[in-house]
Design a protein around this motif. Structure first.
Motif, PDB file in Angstrom:
ATOM      1  N   TRP A   1       0.842  -1.207   0.000  1.00 25.46           N
ATOM      2  CA  TRP A   1       0.000   0.000   0.000  1.00 25.46           C
ATOM      3  C   TRP A   1       0.872   1.251   0.000  1.00 25.46           C
ATOM      4  O   TRP A   1       0.631   2.186  -0.770  1.00 25.46           O
ATOM      5  CB  TRP A   1      -0.908  -0.028   1.221  1.00 25.46           C
ATOM      6  CG  TRP A   1      -1.989   0.998   1.231  1.00 25.46           C
ATOM      7  CD1 TRP A   1      -3.259   0.862   0.741  1.00 25.46           C
ATOM      8  CD2 TRP A   1      -1.927   2.329   1.784  1.00 25.46           C
ATOM      9  NE1 TRP A   1      -3.980   2.020   0.941  1.00 25.46           N
ATOM     10  CE2 TRP A   1      -3.189   2.924   1.579  1.00 25.46           C
ATOM     11  CE3 TRP A   1      -0.925   3.050   2.416  1.00 25.46           C
ATOM     12  CZ2 TRP A   1      -3.463   4.233   2.001  1.00 25.46           C
ATOM     13  CZ3 TRP A   1      -1.203   4.355   2.826  1.00 25.46           C
ATOM     14  CH2 TRP A   1      -2.454   4.930   2.618  1.00 25.46           C
TER      15      TRP A   1
ATOM     16  N   LEU B   1       1.407   4.090  -2.851  1.00 26.13           N
ATOM     17  CA  LEU B   1       1.309   5.521  -2.539  1.00 26.13           C
ATOM     18  C   LEU B   1       2.494   6.280  -3.131  1.00 26.13           C
ATOM     19  O   LEU B   1       2.335   7.319  -3.788  1.00 26.13           O
ATOM     20  CB  LEU B   1       1.267   5.704  -1.020  1.00 26.13           C
ATOM     21  CG  LEU B   1       1.220   7.132  -0.486  1.00 26.13           C
ATOM     22  CD1 LEU B   1      -0.176   7.714  -0.645  1.00 26.13           C
ATOM     23  CD2 LEU B   1       1.621   7.177   0.982  1.00 26.13           C
TER      24      LEU B   1
ATOM     25  N   VAL C   1       2.485   9.538  -5.691  1.00 27.31           N
ATOM     26  CA  VAL C   1       2.301  10.718  -4.858  1.00 27.31           C
ATOM     27  C   VAL C   1       2.983  11.949  -5.462  1.00 27.31           C
ATOM     28  O   VAL C   1       2.470  13.066  -5.366  1.00 27.31           O
ATOM     29  CB  VAL C   1       2.795  10.449  -3.410  1.00 27.31           C
ATOM     30  CG1 VAL C   1       4.318  10.361  -3.344  1.00 27.31           C
ATOM     31  CG2 VAL C   1       2.272  11.506  -2.450  1.00 27.31           C
TER      32      VAL C   1
ATOM     33  N   GLY D   1      -3.055   1.811  -2.868  1.00 21.46           N
ATOM     34  CA  GLY D   1      -2.062   2.825  -2.521  1.00 21.46           C
ATOM     35  C   GLY D   1      -1.922   3.876  -3.609  1.00 21.46           C
ATOM     36  O   GLY D   1      -1.744   5.068  -3.321  1.00 21.46           O
TER      37      GLY D   1
ATOM     38  N   ALA E   1      -4.735   6.035  -3.072  1.00 22.14           N
ATOM     39  CA  ALA E   1      -4.561   6.769  -1.815  1.00 22.14           C
ATOM     40  C   ALA E   1      -3.641   7.965  -1.996  1.00 22.14           C
ATOM     41  O   ALA E   1      -3.778   8.973  -1.299  1.00 22.14           O
ATOM     42  CB  ALA E   1      -4.004   5.838  -0.737  1.00 22.14           C
ATOM     43  N   SER E   2      -2.703   7.860  -2.947  1.00 25.59           N
ATOM     44  CA  SER E   2      -1.816   8.998  -3.196  1.00 25.59           C
ATOM     45  C   SER E   2      -2.620  10.210  -3.651  1.00 25.59           C
ATOM     46  O   SER E   2      -2.329  11.345  -3.268  1.00 25.59           O
ATOM     47  CB  SER E   2      -0.762   8.632  -4.248  1.00 25.59           C
ATOM     48  OG  SER E   2      -1.358   8.430  -5.518  1.00 25.59           O
TER      49      SER E   2
END
Length: 420
Positions: free
Chosen positions: A24, A28, A32, A154, A157-158
Motif C-alpha cells: 500500500w 502511494l 504521490v 495505494g 490513496a496517493s
C-alpha cells in the motif's frame, strides 16, 4: 535445473498483512509525486496561466512514461526488477526534491524559464513512473491478488492524500501573504519524505518478508530471472542449470503471444484511462465554470471527490460477490462508461456544483473498481515469468490510455475563448 532456494509451504508463510501494508505504501509512493503536480494545479495555473499547466504538464509527462514502459516491457525478462524499482523510487525522490528547490531558487516567479524547468522535472516523473508501475505490477502479478489490490489502493490513496493535504494547506495559509506558495512548499516537502520512505521499505523490508520470499522463490523455480537480486537481498542463493533454463525459456509464451491472448484486458485498461484522463484533471480545472465554492476551492473539491471515491472503490473487489471477473462483463461496463462524456458536458453547461461533484465521484468510483478487477483477474492461469511479463504489458496499455486521454482532453478547449 538446480536451485538452492527456500521452498516454504503456504501454511508456514508469515507476514501477509505486513506485506499488504508495505504494498500500500509502495503504491502511494508510485504516484504521490505526480499527484502532487495535479493537486497544486491551482498554484501553477496562477504562475503560468498562458501555458495551461494542468494540461501541458500532463502532456509532457506521458510520452516519457509511455516510451520508457514500452522499452522496459519488451525487455522485462532481462531486467533486474529490484534495480528497476529502486531506480524508479530514487528518481521520484530526487525529482520531487528538485521541484521544491526550483521554486525556492526562483522565489515562486513565473516565466518561460521556470516553466521549462518544471517540464524537465515532470519528464523525470514519467520515466520514474514507467520503472515503478510496470516493475511493481509485474512483480506482484505472481504473488497474492491481495498484494496487487493493496498496491493499486495505494496508488489511489496517493491522490486522496495529496488532495487532503492540499485542502489543509490552503485552509492553513489562505489568510497569509504568499499563503498559496507556502502551502505548496510544505506539501512538496511531505511528498519528498514519502518517496524516501518507499526507497527504504522496498530495499530493506519487503524482500525479507517470508511470504514475499516464498513467491519469489516459486517464480525462480518456474524460470524467472528477474527476481534473483531480490532473493539475494533476502539471503537466498539461486543456481540455475543453463541447459534446463534454456528449455524453460523456450516453453514460455512470448510477449506477442501474451498480448494477443489478453487483448481484451489490454483494451479494457486502455479505454478506462482514455476516458478518465480526457476529463481529469484538465476539464475539472478549466471547463466547469464559476460556482459558490469559488475558483480556489471548487476545483480542489472536485479533485478530492474523484480521488476519495477512486480509493474507496479499489476495496470493493475484496468482497468476492461484488468482484466482476467476466471478460465480457468487464468490456460492457467499460464501454458503457463512455456515456460520462456527454454527462460531463451537459452538467458543466447547465447544472450546479452539486451535480458536478456527484458525477466526478462516480468517475473515480468506476475508475478504481474496474482497474482492480482487470489487473487481479488477468494474471490467473500463468506461470511466474509470464505473469510478470503480462503485468508489464497491461501497464503499458494503461499508460497508453492515459496518453491518449491527455491528448483528447485538449478537445474540451475548442470553442472556448482564449483556449489556446
Amino acid at each position: 535445473m538446480t536451485i538452492a532456494i527456500e521452498t516454504e509451504t503456504p501454511a508456514r508463510l508469515e507476514g501477509k498483512y505486513k506485506a499488504m501494508a508495505v504494498c500500500w505504501i509502495l503504491g502511494l509512493g508510485s504516484l504521490v509525486s505526480w499527484n502532487s503536480m495535479l493537486t497544486i494545479g491551482d498554484y501553477y495555473g496562477n504562475l503560468f496561466e498562458k501555458y495551461h499547466p494542468t494540461r501541458a504538464l500532463t502532456l509532457v509527462y506521458q510520452p516519457f512514461a509511455l516510451g520508457t514502459i514500452a522499452i522496459l516491457a519488451y525487455n522485462e525478462s532481462r531486467i533486474d526488477t529490484r534495480l528497476r524499482n529502486l531506480a524508479g523510487y530514487t528518481i521520484f525522490f530526487s525529482s520531487t526534491l528538485a521541484l521544491l528547490l526550483l521554486d525556492l531558487a526562483t522565489s515562486g516567479k513565473g516565466g518561460v524559464g521556470p516553466f521549462l524547468g518544471i517540464c524537465a522535472i515532470v519528464a523525470c516523473f514519467g520515466v520514474a513512473d514507467a520503472h515503478v508501475q510496470g516493475g511493481m505490477v509485474g512483480d506482484l502479478s505472481f504473488m497474492c491478488p491481495e498484494f496487487m489490490q493493496s498496491f493499486l489502493a495505494g496508488l489511489a490513496a496517493s491522490g486522496a492524500l495529496t488532495s487532503a493535504l492540499r485542502l489543509i494547506t490552503v485552509a492553513a495559509f489562505e489568510k497569509y501573504q504568499n499563503g498559496l506558495r507556502n502551502g505548496v512548499m510544505l506539501f512538496l516537502a511531505i511528498c519528498t519524505f514519502f518517496e524516501f520512505l518507499c526507497i527504504l521499505l522496498y530495499a530493506f523490508l519487503f524482500p525479507k518478508l517470508p511470504i514475499v520470499k516464498y513467491f519469489r522463490s516459486k517464480a525462480a523455480l518456474e524460470g524467472s530471472k528477474t527476481v534473483s537480486s531480490d532473493l539475494a537481498a533476502a539471503g537466498i542463493q539461486t543456481k540455475v542449470g543453463q541447459a534446463e533454463d534454456e528449455g524453460l525459456q523456450q516453453q514460455r509464451l512470448s510477449v506477442k503471444q501474451l498480448f494477443f491472448q489478453n487483448i481484451d484486458y489490454a483494451l479494457d485498461l486502455f479505454l478506462i484511462y482514455v476516458l478518465t484522463l480526457s476529463i481529469f484533471p484538465g476539464f475539472l480545472y478549466e471547463n466547469t465554470g464559476h460556482h459558490q465554492l469559488g475558483d480556489t476551492w471548487y476545483p480542489l473539491v472536485l479533485i478530492a471527490s474523484y480521488n476519495v471515491w477512486d480509493l474507496i472503490s479499489r476495496y470493493i473487489p475484496l468482497v468476492e460477490c461484488l468482484k466482476l471477473e467476466s471478460r465480457k462483463g468487464l468490456m460492457i461496463a467499460i464501454l458503457t462508461r463512455f456515456l460520462l462524456v456527454p454527462a460531463f458536458y451537459f452538467t458543466a453547461k447547465y447544472a450546479d456544483q452539486g451535480w458536478m461533484i456527484m458525477l466526478t465521484s462516480f468517475l473515480g468510483l468506476t475508475n478504481g473498481y474496474l482497474t482492480v478487477c482487470v489487473l487481479t483477474v488477468a494474471p490467473k492461469g500463468y506461470k511466474g515469468p509470464e505473469q510478470n511479463a503480462l503485468g508489464n504489458i497491461l501497464v503499458l496499455c494503461l499508460l497508453g490510455g492515459i496518453f491518449a486521454g491527455v491528448a483528447l482532453d485538449w478537445l474540451w478547449l475548442i470553442g472556448k475563448k482564449q483556449g489556446f
